[in-house]
Enzyme design. Structure first.
Site, PDB file in Angstrom:
ATOM      1  N   CYS A   9      -1.644 -12.190   1.942  1.00 49.31           N
ATOM      2  CA  CYS A   9      -2.780 -11.637   1.203  1.00 49.31           C
ATOM      3  C   CYS A   9      -2.907 -12.305  -0.163  1.00 49.31           C
ATOM      4  O   CYS A   9      -1.950 -12.822  -0.727  1.00 49.31           O
ATOM      5  CB  CYS A   9      -2.600 -10.132   1.037  1.00 49.31           C
ATOM      6  N   ASP A 132       2.671   0.785   2.466  1.00 46.63           N
ATOM      7  CA  ASP A 132       2.993   0.027   1.263  1.00 46.63           C
ATOM      8  C   ASP A 132       3.803   0.891   0.304  1.00 46.63           C
ATOM      9  O   ASP A 132       3.880   2.111   0.452  1.00 46.63           O
ATOM     10  CB  ASP A 132       1.687  -0.417   0.596  1.00 46.63           C
TER      11      ASP A 132
END
Length: 214
Positions: A9, A132
């Site tokens: 990412c 996360d």
């Protein structure tokens, strides 16, 4: 062949995208969040996505984005998935999924066991989940902080029905252990493959992907 899938990412240059594809990652993430050192403009992301190799899943990361912002992104950028990384409610996730006709991945921040029920809640409305590390209260970024949560929270659990991805503090050095401990079949990295904030390193991308794929 391994069935682990890797997401890199925060890509911002053609070299980043090329490195991700060459390493064998499955997902390429573009960040649309002004406070992030990985932020890209719609024009930048459109150019990167158009030139991305076939088969690479192109993901737009947004944070509490309204319809106008998402309209502009989805009109200009050829995407395969939307990643909602803010405080979006389950209702908002369902709304975005319906409005844009794209798979939606919802990030869920974990700091302790009390956060785990949120996963089942969002599983009902998202196509995928990103598990996360919950950012500190004073953090400006909802992700990409290089922080990990206690992976033992996921160890030995009967997992959720939807595909999910492990994120938070992963590096080429620890990703194999993280996969072993959690049973994750998908992993996400951003700061862990950078030489400086927002600057991806092709060697680290390759090393991370190799370690994850085993």
């Amino acid at each position: 062949m391994t069935d682990i899938r890797v997401k890199i990412c925060g890509l911002s240059t053609p070299q980043d995208v090329a490195a991700v594809a060459a390493a064998g990652a499955a997902y390429a993430g573009f960040v649309f969040f002004a406070k992030s050192p990985r932020n890209v403009s719609i024009e930048q992301a459109a150019a990167l996505a158009v030139d991305a190799p076939a088969g690479l899943c192109k993901v737009a990361l947004t944070v509490n984005a309204g319809d106008a912002e998402l309209d502009a992104i989805t009109r200009a950028v050829p995407l395969d998935m939307l990643q909602l990384h803010g405080r979006e409610t389950p209702e908002r996730v369902a709304e975005v999924r319906s409005r844009y006709g794209l798979p939606v991945m919802k990030a869920v921040g974990i700091a302790g066991a009390a956060d785990l029920p949120q996963i089942a809640l969002y599983e009902q409305v998202a196509d995928q989940l990103l598990i996360d590390a919950k950012p500190p209260k004073e953090a400006e970024l909802p992700g990409g902080n290089g922080l990990a949560f206690d992976w033992r929270l996921l160890a030995g659990r009967k997992y959720w029905q939807k595909p999910w991805m492990l994120a938070g503090g992963l590096t080429p050095e620890n990703v194999a252990e993280a996969i072993r401990m959690t049973g994750a079949r998908q992993v996400d990295v951003s700061s862990g493959v950078e030489r400086a904030p927002g600057e991806k390193d092709a060697g680290l991308i390759e090393a991370f992907t190799r370690a994850a794929l085993g």
